[in-house]
Scaffold this active site. Structure first.
Site, PDB file in Angstrom:
ATOM      1  N   GLY A  46       0.766  -1.232   0.000  1.00 26.09           N
ATOM      2  CA  GLY A  46       0.000   0.000   0.000  1.00 26.09           C
ATOM      3  C   GLY A  46       0.800   1.286   0.000  1.00 26.09           C
ATOM      4  O   GLY A  46       0.246   2.349  -0.190  1.00 26.09           O
TER       5      GLY A  46
ATOM      6  N   ASP B  13       4.146 -18.986  -7.347  1.00 24.84           N
ATOM      7  CA  ASP B  13       4.408 -17.902  -6.387  1.00 24.84           C
ATOM      8  C   ASP B  13       4.004 -16.561  -6.981  1.00 24.84           C
ATOM      9  O   ASP B  13       4.769 -15.611  -7.004  1.00 24.84           O
ATOM     10  CB  ASP B  13       5.875 -17.908  -5.966  1.00 24.84           C
ATOM     11  CG  ASP B  13       6.098 -17.122  -4.680  1.00 24.84           C
ATOM     12  OD1 ASP B  13       5.115 -16.910  -3.925  1.00 24.84           O
ATOM     13  OD2 ASP B  13       7.247 -16.716  -4.427  1.00 24.84           O
TER      14      ASP B  13
END
Ligand SMILES: *[C@@H]1O[C@H](CO)[C@@H](O)[C@H](O)[C@H]1NC(C)=O
Ligand SMILES: *[C@@H]1O[C@H](CO)[C@@H](O)[C@H](O)[C@H]1NC(C)=O
Ligand SMILES: *[C@@H]1O[C@H](CO)[C@@H](O)[C@H](O)[C@H]1NC(C)=O
Ligand SMILES: *[C@@H]1O[C@H](CO)[C@@H](O)[C@H](O)[C@H]1NC(C)=O
Ligand SMILES: *[C@@H]1O[C@H](CO)[C@@H](O)[C@H](O)[C@H]1NC(C)=O
Ligand SMILES: *[C@@H]1O[C@H](CO)[C@@H](O)[C@H](O)[C@H]1NC(C)=O
Ligand SMILES: *[C@@H]1O[C@H](CO)[C@@H](O)[C@H](O)[C@H]1NC(C)=O
Ligand SMILES: *[C@@H]1O[C@H](CO)[C@@H](O)[C@H](O)[C@H]1NC(C)=O
Ligand SMILES: *[C@@H]1O[C@H](CO)[C@@H](O)[C@H](O)[C@H]1NC(C)=O
Ligand SMILES: *[C@@H]1O[C@H](CO)[C@@H](O)[C@H](O)[C@H]1NC(C)=O
Ligand SMILES: *[C@@H]1O[C@H](CO)[C@@H](O)[C@H](O)[C@H]1NC(C)=O
Length: 719
Positions: free
Chosen positions: A506, A543
């Site tokens: 973020g 992944d």
């Protein structure tokens, strides 16, 4: 020189002549025998009743060549030699090879047999070279349309397979009728360095005038009858069994030992001239098999010496009755003409005798096969891509027949290494084996793979799949370009130089607009889609996470970090059991629980990534309001119908609401608990493209259209 010159230039050629011999069966001794009938229809086999051995088709040992049967008029010559009826010929390519799996470290007698039989209807006797692995074995010259010739070599393979190669030397087409491998004891036919090539192997005084081989000979050596049909030679024989002592590792068959030749005149020697037709020095190895087969009276004796080129060699010898003595040289000086003389000594009342003789010459297989790891990698590439070219036999050796597209380094007798590999322009799809990738990465291999739109290196791939052309834009293509070193280096630079690596919990340096986010999602999705569908075998990334989506300066996305990638077998199950790996938060709970890895595990992870892209939230947030995971958070917000709270508030509402809903819906379908409910990456790409298309039609988004992925033939996702 006095004496009967029995064998003036007798052993002129290496290749013996096979006649036939009817023998009793016996299969149990034949452990480890490999009997290949070259040209026999694929996957067929038969029991050779004369040998009691099963011969199989060569189809699983060779990839090239043409099967033919010999001309009908010669079939009669092969009544008892069924393995001559078919041949495999090699009209294409200079070198064609058989690959035969063996027990590494075991000594083998390896025989190649050639019966021309006018199989090609041309009545043109062929000549070509035979190679054993990277080393020349001998030159084959067929001199008679209806006579078989064979070549034998004794060798201890250092790898778990041997290559037998036929090499075109002139206009004629190489061919072969049979290949036979027979394990030997390691304590016989011992040489100083190399391997032994058969010069000749003869059974003196044969009464049947037929070859002796398996099962009489436990090693299936072929003993060729030799009779001196001269007044001065006595052919001796016995119906008794001739045995050998426990220390005799050569195990000569009784059928061979029970006959012998001797001069009629007691005073005469046996003289054998061995003419070496090659004008080069050879180390010649002689194996003389001697046994008395006449029951001697009390007043009789047979005592003799053996000399080589006039020099005393062995003696005095008085062979035991019905018991073999083997006289052999540990190594012998070479000469163009070598004369063995066996002559009686002392008060011997009987002339010397000789039951059997083998002559070999030593070959130093100087050229080592290519490094095993490199060979394995090349075999991997070859089987993955089905490349035919001239990719047969050893990749680097001999130097004259290096595989097309390879360059190798040679260092004396050390195994050659591949130093460059050019796979460009082959229309390949699939992924480059990790060994090569690793070597390319470490800089010891130069790897070229351009112009292979469907090829993947372990890092990424791009290309064409079926009729669905998905052309990645040039700049992306550069990212997906498969020059391993460059890609890896480039990725590292991007990764480091980029605090613009946009997605990290973020905290972004600046806000990406909506269109760019969708585009990034599309590009990452395409990378995955190619791993799943464009690569053969398909690759599961395992992944997928935002930190593995790297951005170029223009915010073009690419997948990275393929460290956990798994290819999975194409034609077996569509899932693979592995130990669960990956990053918590992105990991498919289904996979976590079952360890069943499928493409849908990547889809799940991608769904999480998609949520991150549109929300700018961390995957797992520990706060009082939510239970932590982004999926749960999004679901809970959706229940309240509050789309504005889902999409990154930093966009301040500047996004297309319709596409916003579509992407959220898509992301949630990707993270469906049941893998079956998740879309494929193909559908994900299609849906994202749809969103993007409406977006660019309906808004003045600042996304550069130039960098858009082109797409055609993609069917919109049916919702
Ligand atoms: C021979 O056997 C192999 C493997 O079992 C199979 O793939 C191939 O199709 C067979 N060939 C023929 C001609 O039956
Ligand atoms: C070829 O071999 C056959 C069978 O061994 C023999 O009969 C014939 O004489 C040979 N031909 C020549 C030209 O040597
Ligand atoms: C075998 O030896 C016997 C004598 O022991 C002789 O009479 C006979 O002719 C020999 N057979 C052959 C085929 O030489
Ligand atoms: C046997 O050989 C010796 C030596 O070569 C010779 O002197 C003698 O005459 C020969 N005997 C016969 C019967 O040929
Ligand atoms: C064999 O080689 C030697 C030297 O290399 C040469 O002098 C001789 O003429 C050659 N002999 C033949 C028969 O080729
Ligand atoms: C050996 O003895 C036998 C009788 O047993 C006789 O006939 C023969 O002539 C003798 N041979 C020699 C060489 O003395
Ligand atoms: C041969 O001579 C040795 C002595 O040198 C003797 O011991 C032996 O008995 C003789 N053999 C015959 C068969 O005369
Ligand atoms: C036979 O060989 C032995 C041992 O090498 C030697 O002593 C003897 O002189 C030789 N006899 C002849 C006739 O060459
Ligand atoms: C080669 O053969 C010749 C003639 O037979 C002989 O003089 C010479 O000693 C031999 N050389 C070797 C190394 O055996
Ligand atoms: C060649 O091989 C030798 C010994 O095997 C080794 O010491 C040397 O470093 C090698 N040279 C190269 C260029 O690899
Ligand atoms: C092999 O070397 C040659 C000459 O140095 C060069 O032209 C060629 O491109 C190289 N091949 C590969 C596959 O690197």
């Amino acid at each position: 020189m006095t004496g009967i010159r029995m064998l003036r230039h007798f052993f002129l050629t290496f290749l013996g002549i096979l006649a036939l011999e009817v023998l009793v069966h016996g299969q149990d001794q034949a452990a480890g025998f490999i009997s290949i009938d070259c040209g026999l229809p694929p996957n067929t086999s038969y029991l050779n009743p004369f040998l009691g051995l099963v011969y199989t088709s060569d189809s699983s040992y060779v990839e090239t060549g043409v099967s033919s049967s010999i001309a009908t008029e010669f079939l009669a010559d092969s009544v008892d030699q069924q393995e001559y009826r078919y041949v495999r010929s090699f009209p294409e390519g200079v070198r064609n090879c058989y690959k035969i799996e063996v027990a590494k470290g075991t000594k083998y007698l390896i025989r190649a047999t050639f019966f021309y039989g006018n199989y090609d209807g041309q009545y043109k006797l062929p000549a070509f070279d035979l190679y054993f692995g990277p080393n020349k074995w001998l030159s084959v010259q067929i001199r008679n349309v209806s006579k078989s010739v064979f070549a034998e070599i004794i060798n201890i393979p250092t790898l778990n397979y041997v290559h037998v190669c036929l090499v075109k030397t002139e206009s004629s087409t190489p061919f072969v009728s049979a290949l036979e491998l027979r394990p030997l004891r390691n304590d016989n036919y011992v040489t100083e360095s190399g391997s032994l090539v058969l010069f000749n192997r003869v059974d003196m005084g044969s009464v049947t005038n037929g070859n002796v081989r398996f099962p009489d000979d436990v090693y299936d050596r072929i003993w060729i009858p030799f009779n001196f049909n001269r007044w001065s030679v006595l052919n001796l024989n016995t119906s008794q069994t001739v045995d050998y002592g426990i220390h005799n590792a050569f195990l000569p068959p009784s059928a061979v030992m029970s006959t012998a030749a001797a001069p009629t005149n007691d005073s005469e020697p046996i003289v054998i001239d061995i003419y070496n037709p090659q004008n080069e020095s050879l180390a010649i190895y002689y194996y003389m098999y001697l046994a008395e087969i006449v029951k001697l009276e009390a007043n009789q004796s047979r005592v003799f010496n053996i000399s080589l080129n006039g020099q005393p060699w062995v003696g005095p010898i008085s062979p035991n009755y019905l018991h073999t003595t083997t006289a052999y040289s540990k190594s012998a000086a070479s000469n163009q003409t070598n004369e063995i003389s066996i002559f009686k000594v002392g008060n011997s009342t009987l002339p010397p005798l000789l039951n059997a003789l083998e002559v070999y010459y030593e070959v130093d297989l100087k050229q080592s096969p290519t490094d095993q790891g490199d060979v394995d990698a090349m075999m991997d590439i070859k089987s993955t891509y089905g490349i035919s070219r001239n990719w047969q036999g050893d990749p680097c050796a001999p130097e004259d027949y290096v595989w097309e597209g390879l360059n190798c380094s040679y260092n004396g007798t050390a195994p050659p290494r591949i130093i460059s590999l050019d796979l460009s322009g082959n229309h390949l799809t699939g992924n480059v084996p990790s060994e090569l990738y690793a070597r390319a990465h470490s800089g010891s291999l130069s790897l070229r793979v351009d112009d292979n739109p469907g090829l993947c290196i372990s890092v990424s791939c791009e290309g064409k799949r079926n009729n669905t052309v998905v052309k990645v834009v040039a700049s992306i293509a550069a990212v997906f370009v498969l020059v391993a070193v460059l890609v890896v280096v480039a990725l590292c630079i991007f990764k480091r130089g980029k605090d613009q690596v946009i997605f990290s919990n973020g905290a972004y340096p600046h806000t990406l607009d909506w269109g760019t986010r969708i585009r990034i999602a599309i590009e990452a999705a395409q990378g995955l889609e190619y791993l799943h569908n464009g690569c053969k075998p398909p690759i599961i990334h395992r992944d997928v996470k935002t930190t593995n989506i790297l951005l170029t300066e223009k915010f073009q996305a690419k997948l990275s970090d393929f460290g956990l990638s798994r290819t999975f077998p194409v034609e077996t199950d569509s899932h693979v059991s592995t130990v669960a790996a990956g990053t918590p938060g992105y990991l498919d709970p289904e996979y976590w629980g079952t360890n069943w890895l499928t493409e849908k595990s990547d889809v799940y992870s991608f769904g999480v990534v998609l949520l991150e892209i549109i929300t700018s939230r961390a995957v797992i947030v520990k706060d009082n309001e939510t239970n932590g995971h982004i999926i749960d958070w999004v679901r809970s917000v959706i229940e309240m119908g509050d789309i504005k709270s889902i999409i990154d508030p930093k966009l301040h509402g500047s996004y297309d609401v319709n596409s916003g809903w579509r992407v959220i819906e898509l992301a949630l379908s990707c993270v469906s608990t049941s893998p079956a409910d998740r879309p494929s990456m193909y559908q994900v790409v299609a849906e994202l493209n749809e969103c993007f298309a409406t977006l660019t039609r309906e808004s003045n988004d600042s996304v550069e259209l130039m960098s858009l992925p082109e797409h055609s033939g993609l069917t919109p996702l049916v919702r």
